[in-house]
Design a protein around this motif. Structure first.
Motif, PDB file in Angstrom:
ATOM      1  N   LYS A 306      39.139  70.685  24.365  1.00 47.96           N
ATOM      2  CA  LYS A 306      39.544  70.606  25.784  1.00 47.96           C
ATOM      3  C   LYS A 306      39.435  71.964  26.474  1.00 47.96           C
ATOM      4  CE  LYS A 306      40.625  66.356  24.783  1.00 47.96           C
ATOM      5  NZ  LYS A 306      39.469  65.554  24.485  1.00 47.96           N
ATOM      6  N   SER A 307      40.336  72.919  26.159  1.00 46.93           N
ATOM      7  CA  SER A 307      40.187  74.244  26.778  1.00 46.93           C
ATOM      8  C   SER A 307      39.584  75.208  25.758  1.00 46.93           C
ATOM      9  CB  SER A 307      41.548  74.774  27.217  1.00 46.93           C
ATOM     10  OG  SER A 307      41.421  76.161  27.470  1.00 46.93           O
ATOM     11  N   LEU A 308      38.628  75.997  26.218  1.00 50.49           N
ATOM     12  CA  LEU A 308      38.008  76.962  25.305  1.00 50.49           C
ATOM     13  C   LEU A 308      38.589  78.363  25.506  1.00 50.49           C
ATOM     14  CD1 LEU A 308      34.228  75.926  25.478  1.00 50.49           C
ATOM     15  CD2 LEU A 308      36.049  74.980  24.081  1.00 50.49           C
ATOM     16  N   LYS A 309      39.560  78.476  26.394  1.00 51.23           N
ATOM     17  CA  LYS A 309      40.142  79.787  26.704  1.00 51.23           C
ATOM     18  C   LYS A 309      40.740  80.399  25.434  1.00 51.23           C
ATOM     19  CE  LYS A 309      43.067  82.056  30.085  1.00 51.23           C
ATOM     20  NZ  LYS A 309      43.840  82.855  29.184  1.00 51.23           N
ATOM     21  N   ASP A 310      40.317  81.623  25.140  1.00 55.04           N
ATOM     22  CA  ASP A 310      40.770  82.390  23.980  1.00 55.04           C
ATOM     23  C   ASP A 310      40.388  81.779  22.631  1.00 55.04           C
ATOM     24  OD1 ASP A 310      41.874  84.232  25.702  1.00 55.04           O
ATOM     25  OD2 ASP A 310      43.805  83.180  25.777  1.00 55.04           O
ATOM     26  N   LEU A 311      39.627  80.706  22.656  1.00 52.94           N
ATOM     27  CA  LEU A 311      39.172  80.116  21.398  1.00 52.94           C
ATOM     28  C   LEU A 311      38.205  81.099  20.722  1.00 52.94           C
ATOM     29  CD1 LEU A 311      39.517  77.158  20.139  1.00 52.94           C
ATOM     30  CD2 LEU A 311      37.126  76.852  20.814  1.00 52.94           C
ATOM     31  N   MET A 338      27.885  80.450  28.690  1.00 54.38           N
ATOM     32  CA  MET A 338      28.851  79.383  28.992  1.00 54.38           C
ATOM     33  C   MET A 338      30.195  79.678  28.341  1.00 54.38           C
ATOM     34  SD  MET A 338      27.533  76.954  30.861  1.00 54.38           S
ATOM     35  CE  MET A 338      28.061  75.301  30.535  1.00 54.38           C
ATOM     36  N   LEU A 339      30.162  80.119  27.086  1.00 54.76           N
ATOM     37  CA  LEU A 339      31.415  80.404  26.381  1.00 54.76           C
ATOM     38  C   LEU A 339      32.203  81.509  27.085  1.00 54.76           C
ATOM     39  CD1 LEU A 339      30.105  80.117  22.712  1.00 54.76           C
ATOM     40  CD2 LEU A 339      31.948  78.736  23.701  1.00 54.76           C
ATOM     41  N   LEU A 340      31.480  82.528  27.555  1.00 60.61           N
ATOM     42  CA  LEU A 340      32.160  83.619  28.278  1.00 60.61           C
ATOM     43  C   LEU A 340      32.751  83.087  29.585  1.00 60.61           C
ATOM     44  CD1 LEU A 340      29.738  86.655  27.721  1.00 60.61           C
ATOM     45  CD2 LEU A 340      31.974  86.260  26.674  1.00 60.61           C
ATOM     46  N   ASP A 341      32.018  82.179  30.202  1.00 61.19           N
ATOM     47  CA  ASP A 341      32.489  81.571  31.432  1.00 61.19           C
ATOM     48  C   ASP A 341      33.793  80.793  31.206  1.00 61.19           C
ATOM     49  OD1 ASP A 341      31.767  81.498  34.091  1.00 61.19           O
ATOM     50  OD2 ASP A 341      31.176  79.391  33.940  1.00 61.19           O
ATOM     51  N   TYR A 342      33.904  80.210  30.019  1.00 58.07           N
ATOM     52  CA  TYR A 342      35.114  79.466  29.666  1.00 58.07           C
ATOM     53  C   TYR A 342      36.198  80.381  29.069  1.00 58.07           C
ATOM     54  CZ  TYR A 342      33.002  74.873  30.413  1.00 58.07           C
ATOM     55  OH  TYR A 342      32.440  73.757  30.975  1.00 58.07           O
ATOM     56  N   ALA A 344      36.160  82.117  26.324  1.00 64.06           N
ATOM     57  CA  ALA A 344      36.291  82.075  24.862  1.00 64.06           C
ATOM     58  C   ALA A 344      36.042  83.481  24.307  1.00 64.06           C
ATOM     59  CB  ALA A 344      35.285  81.092  24.289  1.00 64.06           C
ATOM     60  N   ASN A 345      36.533  83.727  23.063  1.00 62.91           N
ATOM     61  CA  ASN A 345      36.230  84.990  22.378  1.00 62.91           C
ATOM     62  C   ASN A 345      35.006  84.750  21.497  1.00 62.91           C
ATOM     63  OD1 ASN A 345      38.324  86.525  23.325  1.00 62.91           O
ATOM     64  ND2 ASN A 345      39.756  85.675  21.816  1.00 62.91           N
ATOM     65  N   VAL A 346      33.933  85.460  21.786  1.00 66.79           N
ATOM     66  CA  VAL A 346      32.677  85.156  21.091  1.00 66.79           C
ATOM     67  C   VAL A 346      32.312  86.263  20.100  1.00 66.79           C
ATOM     68  CG1 VAL A 346      30.222  84.621  21.414  1.00 66.79           C
ATOM     69  CG2 VAL A 346      31.882  83.944  23.163  1.00 66.79           C
ATOM     70  N   THR A 347      31.999  85.838  18.873  1.00 66.94           N
ATOM     71  CA  THR A 347      31.452  86.754  17.869  1.00 66.94           C
ATOM     72  C   THR A 347      30.091  86.211  17.466  1.00 66.94           C
ATOM     73  OG1 THR A 347      33.647  87.227  17.028  1.00 66.94           O
ATOM     74  CG2 THR A 347      31.820  87.784  15.579  1.00 66.94           C
ATOM     75  N   MET A 376      35.171  84.987  10.087  1.00 69.41           N
ATOM     76  CA  MET A 376      36.559  85.321   9.732  1.00 69.41           C
ATOM     77  C   MET A 376      37.519  84.926  10.873  1.00 69.41           C
ATOM     78  SD  MET A 376      37.897  86.560   7.034  1.00 69.41           S
ATOM     79  CE  MET A 376      36.606  87.460   6.194  1.00 69.41           C
ATOM     80  N   ASN A 377      38.475  84.075  10.564  1.00 69.32           N
ATOM     81  CA  ASN A 377      39.506  83.614  11.515  1.00 69.32           C
ATOM     82  C   ASN A 377      38.955  82.888  12.743  1.00 69.32           C
ATOM     83  OD1 ASN A 377      41.572  84.751   9.967  1.00 69.32           O
ATOM     84  ND2 ASN A 377      41.150  86.771  10.866  1.00 69.32           N
ATOM     85  N   SER A 378      37.730  82.444  12.644  1.00 69.76           N
ATOM     86  CA  SER A 378      37.139  81.777  13.801  1.00 69.76           C
ATOM     87  C   SER A 378      37.602  80.317  13.887  1.00 69.76           C
ATOM     88  CB  SER A 378      35.619  81.907  13.633  1.00 69.76           C
ATOM     89  OG  SER A 378      34.967  80.943  14.339  1.00 69.76           O
ATOM     90  N   ASP A 379      37.670  79.790  15.111  1.00 63.29           N
ATOM     91  CA  ASP A 379      38.069  78.387  15.291  1.00 63.29           C
ATOM     92  C   ASP A 379      36.877  77.437  15.160  1.00 63.29           C
ATOM     93  OD1 ASP A 379      40.862  78.856  16.029  1.00 63.29           O
ATOM     94  OD2 ASP A 379      40.006  79.837  17.794  1.00 63.29           O
ATOM     95  N   ALA A 380      35.724  77.923  15.574  1.00 57.09           N
ATOM     96  CA  ALA A 380      34.537  77.062  15.510  1.00 57.09           C
ATOM     97  C   ALA A 380      33.278  77.910  15.352  1.00 57.09           C
ATOM     98  CB  ALA A 380      34.427  76.241  16.793  1.00 57.09           C
TER      99      ALA A 380
END
Ligand code: UDX
Length: 433
Positions: A306-311, A338-342, A344-347, A376-380
């Motif tokens: 649903k929300s990707l904020k801080d994911l 897109m992820l940055l727009d939402y 999210a924390n991107v690695t 490491m510690n990633s959600d997805a």
């Protein structure tokens, strides 16, 4: 033969190296002095399998320069510069005409100008008219000689090409082109050699690339439907491939095609068809389908979270395909945007393309040096390129390293066996399975 190749990108450089390797005296010219300096120091500006080896094997026949004087005394001038996409989808021919202007200034004897760059149908005729109008004292002819090399196998694709296509309008030009390529038409290469008129040769290139893009988009649509109706695309494509008329190649579903050719060439042919009042609707749809396909993993991710904020989202694979560090039209880039727009924390992780991505995103995203560190510690995890290293990765680590052991892997390149992923308790979404 004395050959000048203008442009030291993928097409120009590989062509120059191969033509030197088979015995021609080749000078490669580029306006980018950094590239020429690198090449003069024996280094390649692009990552391409076997290129270093052939650069060294062809060294005695090969030189690199930024000096337009090289156009003098040449028998053949090959134009292999970029024809990037304009905003309206048409091909920008400025670089081709810049080379023509230098040929006009510096050529001092009869010469065949060969257009290897992918150009809209009719460009070769226009170039001939342009050159002849400016230099009536020498006989300049023009041949179309499109290139079909794929990145990662470029040297092999040129030496053992599927075919050499030469489009010309007079016997003398055909003779010179035959002489230029003669070694490749013989043992051990035995490349089929086809002659035709210039416009047909230009069309072969677009029609071939767009057909392959259509094939990929078709299978991506079938894969998406497989997901909905409970069929498995692996079995479906296997079943289809036994029909020789279909074949097994370019039936791999994924996160959409990228690279320097398919996206640009589909748009350019569509543009050309439209201005000729003969719109290629299939090609138009293919462009749309591919744009959508690049976001299928993200759609699935949003459906769950649903929300990707801080994911914490990890992207594995950045290059548009394995064995290259090329990012042009890579699905990874739209997904990062897109992820940055939402928020999210991107690695990200890629074996060789990371530094190029760093130049684009700076400190907006994180760059990992290994897959372990990246997840490491990633959600997805979103897989965008089927690097061997990613395919061979120990999938137990997704459980071990990802957030709370609740691994969520979204695979845009079908790297793993869904059954194994299920056994390991990993949520695994792949394309059409
Ligand atoms: C392509 C053509 O293959 C080549 O003949 C032409 O000269 C230039 O364009 P290239 O762009 O290097 O070469 O890559 P290619 O291997 O064809 O792949 C293009 C894209 O299609 C990649 O993003 C790849 O991942 C994708 N692809 C390819 C699929 O999604 N499925 C497939 O089955 C094959």
């Amino acid at each position: 033969m004395r050959v000048v190749v203008a442009g030291t990108g993928y097409v120009g450089l590989i062509t120059g190296v191969v033509l030197a390797y088979i015995g021609n005296k080749v000078t490669c010219i580029d306006v980018d002095s950094n590239k020429i300096d690198l090449l003069n120091n024996g280094q390649s500006p692009i990552y391409e399998k076997d290129l270093d080896k052939y650069l060294s094997l062809a060294r005695d026949n090969l030189s690199f320069t930024t000096d337009n004087n090289c156009y003098a005394n040449s028998d053949v001038i090959i134009i292999g510069v970029g024809t990037p996409e304009r905003k309206d989808g048409s091909a920008n021919l400025d670089y081709v005409y810049n080379v023509c202007d230098n040929i006009v200034k510096y050529a001092n004897k009869d010469v065949v100008v060969v257009i290897k760059s992918t150009v809209p149908i009719g460009t070769n005729d226009d170039v001939l008219e342009y050159l002849s109008s400016k230099r009536s004292d020498i006989n300049i002819t023009v041949a179309s000689n499109p290139e079909f090399l794929a990145q990662g196998t470029a040297i092999h694709d040129t030496l053992y090409a599927s075919r050499i296509i030469v489009g010309a309008e007079d016997d003398k030009t055909f003779d010179i082109m035959r002489k230029l390529y003669e070694p490749l038409t013989k043992d051990p290469y035995n490349v089929p050699y086809l002659e035709m008129d210039r416009r047909s040769a230009e069309m072969v290139k677009y029609a071939s690339n767009d057909f392959l893009a259509l094939k990929i988009s078709y299978i991506n649509e079938i894969a998406n439907l497989c997901s909905k109706v409970g069929a498995n695309i692996d079995d479906v494509t296997k079943g289809m491939s036994y029909d020789k008329r279909i074949g097994s190649l370019f039936l791999k579903p994924g996160i959409g095609y990228g690279g320097s050719c398919f996206p640009k060439d589909t748009k350019a042919l569509h543009w050309l068809s439209k201005i000729n009042d003969c719109e290629l609707k299939l090609v138009k749809d293919c462009i749309e389908i591919n744009k959508k396909q690049k976001l299928v993993l993200l759609d699935k991710l949003r459906e769950y979270f649903k929300s990707l904020k801080d994911l914490k989202v990890t992207i594995l694979g950045l290059a548009f395909k394995p064995m290259t560090d090329d990012l042009r039209e890579a699905p990874s880039l739209v997904n990062i945007d897109m992820l940055l727009d939402y928020n999210a924390n991107v690695t990200v992780y890629d074996p060789i393309a990371t530094s190029r991505v760093e130049k684009i995103y700076g400190d907006k995203i994180k760059y990992a040096k290994t897959i372990d560190d990246a997840i490491m510690n990633s959600d997805a995890v979103l897989i965008m390129t089927e690097w061997q290293e990613i395919k061979e990765y120990n999938v137990d680590n997704y459980v071990k390293y990802m957030n709370n052991g609740k691994a969520k892997v979204y695979d845009g390149r079908n790297c793993y066996d869904p059954k194994i992923m299920k056994e390991k308790g990993i949520y695994y979404y792949s394309i059409g399975r």
